[in-house]
Design a protein around this motif. Structure first.
Motif, PDB file in Angstrom:
ATOM      1  N   ILE A 180       7.402  -7.680   5.199  1.00 43.60           N
ATOM      2  CA  ILE A 180       7.869  -7.097   3.940  1.00 43.60           C
ATOM      3  C   ILE A 180       9.220  -7.669   3.535  1.00 43.60           C
ATOM      4  O   ILE A 180       9.448  -7.995   2.366  1.00 43.60           O
ATOM      5  N   ILE A 181      10.100  -7.825   4.525  1.00 38.62           N
ATOM      6  CA  ILE A 181      11.439  -8.315   4.184  1.00 38.62           C
ATOM      7  C   ILE A 181      11.372  -9.754   3.663  1.00 38.62           C
ATOM      8  O   ILE A 181      12.230 -10.189   2.898  1.00 38.62           O
ATOM      9  N   SER A 182      10.313 -10.449   4.060  1.00 40.25           N
ATOM     10  CA  SER A 182      10.206 -11.833   3.595  1.00 40.25           C
ATOM     11  C   SER A 182       9.644 -11.945   2.179  1.00 40.25           C
ATOM     12  O   SER A 182       9.596 -13.020   1.599  1.00 40.25           O
ATOM     13  N   LEU A 183       9.226 -10.786   1.604  1.00 41.95           N
ATOM     14  CA  LEU A 183       8.841 -10.807   0.191  1.00 41.95           C
ATOM     15  C   LEU A 183      10.055 -11.188  -0.652  1.00 41.95           C
ATOM     16  O   LEU A 183      11.169 -10.769  -0.358  1.00 41.95           O
ATOM     17  N   PRO A 184       9.852 -11.957  -1.724  1.00 48.97           N
ATOM     18  CA  PRO A 184      11.002 -12.484  -2.473  1.00 48.97           C
ATOM     19  C   PRO A 184      11.919 -11.424  -3.081  1.00 48.97           C
ATOM     20  O   PRO A 184      13.132 -11.610  -3.107  1.00 48.97           O
ATOM     21  N   ASN A 185      11.339 -10.284  -3.528  1.00 46.03           N
ATOM     22  CA  ASN A 185      12.180  -9.346  -4.258  1.00 46.03           C
ATOM     23  C   ASN A 185      12.710  -8.178  -3.419  1.00 46.03           C
ATOM     24  O   ASN A 185      13.250  -7.230  -3.941  1.00 46.03           O
ATOM     25  N   VAL A 186      12.512  -8.243  -2.107  1.00 49.32           N
ATOM     26  CA  VAL A 186      12.978  -7.144  -1.252  1.00 49.32           C
ATOM     27  C   VAL A 186      14.358  -7.477  -0.715  1.00 49.32           C
ATOM     28  O   VAL A 186      14.587  -8.559  -0.177  1.00 49.32           O
ATOM     29  N   SER A 187      15.293  -6.554  -0.894  1.00 46.41           N
ATOM     30  CA  SER A 187      16.643  -6.865  -0.426  1.00 46.41           C
ATOM     31  C   SER A 187      16.951  -6.172   0.902  1.00 46.41           C
ATOM     32  O   SER A 187      17.794  -6.620   1.662  1.00 46.41           O
ATOM     33  N   ASP A 188      16.265  -5.059   1.158  1.00 47.28           N
ATOM     34  CA  ASP A 188      16.594  -4.369   2.410  1.00 47.28           C
ATOM     35  C   ASP A 188      15.416  -3.505   2.835  1.00 47.28           C
ATOM     36  O   ASP A 188      14.631  -3.042   1.999  1.00 47.28           O
ATOM     37  N   ILE A 189      15.301  -3.277   4.115  1.00 51.44           N
ATOM     38  CA  ILE A 189      14.264  -2.365   4.613  1.00 51.44           C
ATOM     39  C   ILE A 189      14.797  -1.614   5.824  1.00 51.44           C
ATOM     40  O   ILE A 189      15.531  -2.169   6.633  1.00 51.44           O
ATOM     41  N   ARG A 190      14.495  -0.337   5.860  1.00 51.11           N
ATOM     42  CA  ARG A 190      14.926   0.392   7.050  1.00 51.11           C
ATOM     43  C   ARG A 190      13.957   1.539   7.322  1.00 51.11           C
ATOM     44  O   ARG A 190      13.097   1.858   6.492  1.00 51.11           O
TER      45      ARG A 190
END
Lengths: 308, 250
Positions: free
Chosen positions: A243-253
């Motif tokens: 998911i984090i490697s998706l272009p428009n994702v800036s953060d995941i937790r």
């Protein structure tokens, strides 16, 4: 109206409040937040003159609470965490007593008591013994007690603590209606309460101010970004990686109960690509919904970043 | 000092809102009446003693009934007063009302005086009720009224000293029981210390609460005894003030 200047409080080895400063103007309603044991109650006790600060000064209406306690205290109404009630007294007698020690002039006293009892909705229990009343009523009497001298400064320590949902809403409305041009400090655990009532927020953690902001600026900061909550049947490290490697994702937790909170880049909508990704990999989509980037998150972020 | 009266009023109301004040009044009255009748009976028996005539000068109503009666009441007060004072400050802590008092625009001094005077009024009511016993003497006998009045003054001062020390004890704890035990300990100590020596010969004798009470029974009101009791009252209230004030600093 309230000026807290570099206040510290030391209990033995424990530094309960560490160099706190903030200033409130007339009409400000401050939401005073922080985890348990952060020093909220101690700070409020210093502001109300219950105990002196180890270091620093507090001014109420330009009067030093420690140098001139009688004048400064006459501007304050204070509801401590546990309402200060004499269990064996009748409600009306109790308020009469409080009015007397708060130096309410004799000729105004009865009118004032009636007005406050009406406002706080305790007229119907005026003749009852306080010890026999429910928690909701006690809390109201506590608030009535704090308001009896029509104070310019109102300090409320967790006023909705331990009430049932209906009572919470009633007390909240009451506080909202009472604030007017009073300066109010309100400590609470309930964050939506702050968004509803307050105009300013101070978050303290481990005795230090972690955040001080007006509610307007806080909410405008949070606008434009809508986080997404995601729950899948399958769960593993690789999901986060992908998911984090998706272009428009800036953060995941990770959320509180193992759900993922995904923060997209500003101005983008990632829901479609996200669901696509999940479908392709067969992770089993259980839930996906936008979550408001609310005060709760700000609170948790501020508190946890301070801890590191 | 404008807050003394509301505090006093509230404390008195609180005493009489609970059974405490009534129980104390009844217990004190019953015990003092019991001992009074005992001493009076003893005096009546003495009249039939063959040697009575020889000792007539010594064995008068005052020495045989009045003085022992007041001595007994002073000891009863020693036990009862810690029960009167125990709640005065300790209970404010327990019910969180200390926060109300200490954030109100009133002086700590007014709070302490209000509480002391409320307890003093209860004590005066106790003493007035007990004076009904002595009324019997004035109807059927001819007691030394001067000695009775001075004894009452002494008892009042002694009781007020107990109250003041009791308030100090109460300001040290948030538990009424602990406050009562501390008060009782202080009173007993000050009572017994130097009880075997007199006020002139030793410091301990001078400190002892009991030694200063003796003169009042004989109808003698001496400045040094008055000064002693007023000092004890002042010291007790001063210590209570200090204890409460310093607590906020910790």
């Amino acid at each position: 109206m309230i000026h807290v200047q570099n206040v510290s409080k030391q209990y033995g080895d424990l530094l309960a409040v560490d160099n706190i400063s903030f200033q409130l103007n007339k009409g400000d309603v401050l939401g005073f937040l922080g985890p348990n044991g952060a020093g909220k109650t101690t700070t409020m006790r210093i502001i109300t003159g219950y105990m002196p600060a180890t270091k620093g000064k507090v001014y109420i209406a330009d009067v030093d609470i420690f140098e001139d306690p009688l004048i400064a205290k006459s501007h304050i109404g204070y509801l401590p965490e546990n309402p200060p009630l004499y269990e064996d007294m009748i409600v009306r007698d109790y308020l009469d007593f409080v009015a007397e020690i708060k130096q309410v002039p004799d000729r105004e006293k009865n009118g004032r008591i009636n007005y406050i009892m009406d406002k706080c909705g305790i007229l119907d229990v005026g003749k009852r013994i306080i010890g026999h009343l429910s928690k909701g009523y006690r809390q109201r009497i506590g608030i009535a007690q704090a308001l009896i001298n029509d104070p310019a400064v109102l300090v409320l320590d967790e006023p909705t603590n331990g009430l049932d949902p209906k009572q919470i809403i009633e007390i909240r409305e009451l506080i909202k209606g009472l604030s007017g041009d009073r300066t109010v400090i309100l400590s609470t655990h309930i964050l939506p309460e702050v968004t509803m009532i307050c105009s300013k927020v101070v978050i303290i953690n481990k005795g230090k101010i972690a955040l001080e902001e007006s509610l307007e600026r806080l909410t405008s900061k949070m606008d434009g970004v809508e986080n997404i909550l995601l729950k899948t049947r399958y769960w593993g490290e690789e999901i986060q990686q992908k998911i984090i490697s998706l272009p428009n994702v800036s953060d995941i937790r990770l959320g509180i109960s193992n759900e993922l909170i995904i923060q997209p880049k500003k101005g983008t909508d990632i829901r479609e690509e996200l669901s696509d990704l999940i479908m392709r990999n067969g992770w089993g989509l259980l839930e996906m919904r936008p979550v408001a980037h609310n005060l709760e998150e700000v609170f948790l972020r501020v508190i946890s970043s301070e801890g590191d | 000092m404008n807050a003394v009266y509301p505090i006093l009023k509230r404390e008195l109301r609180s005493y009489f809102a609970s059974p405490l004040a009534y129980v104390i009044l009844v217990v004190f009255q019953v015990i003092s009446a019991l001992f009074f009748s005992l001493y009076l009976k003893g005096f009546l028996h003495l009249q039939f003693d063959p040697n009575f005539q020889l000792l007539r000068g010594e064995l008068n109503l005052n020495n045989v009934v009045v003085i022992p009666y007041f001595d007994t009441m002073s000891i009863v007060l020693l036990f009862i007063i810690p029960l009167i004072t125990m709640r005065l400050v300790a209970d404010e802590r327990k019910s969180h009302t200390a926060e109300l008092l200490f954030t109100s625009p009133i002086k700590l001094r007014s709070i302490i005086w209000g509480k002391f005077l409320a307890a003093l009024i209860l004590l005066i009511i106790m003493l007035l009720l007990s004076s009904l016993n002595l009324f019997v003497l004035t109807v059927h006998g001819n007691p030394d009224m001067g000695a009775i009045f001075s004894s009452y003054l002494g008892l009042l001062l002694l009781g007020a000293s107990f109250l003041s020390l009791g308030i100090f004890a109460s300001s040290l704890s948030s538990s009424q029981l602990v406050a009562a035990i501390i008060a009782f300990g202080i009173l007993l100590l000050l009572w017994l210390v130097g009880a075997s020596s007199d006020t002139e010969s030793s410091i301990l004798g001078y400190i002892s609460l009991i030694n200063h009470f003796e003169n009042f029974g004989k109808g003698i009101i001496e400045l040094k005894d008055l000064a002693y009791y007023f000092s004890i009252i002042y010291i007790g209230l001063f210590l209570a003030h200090t204890a409460l004030d310093s607590e906020r600093w910790r």
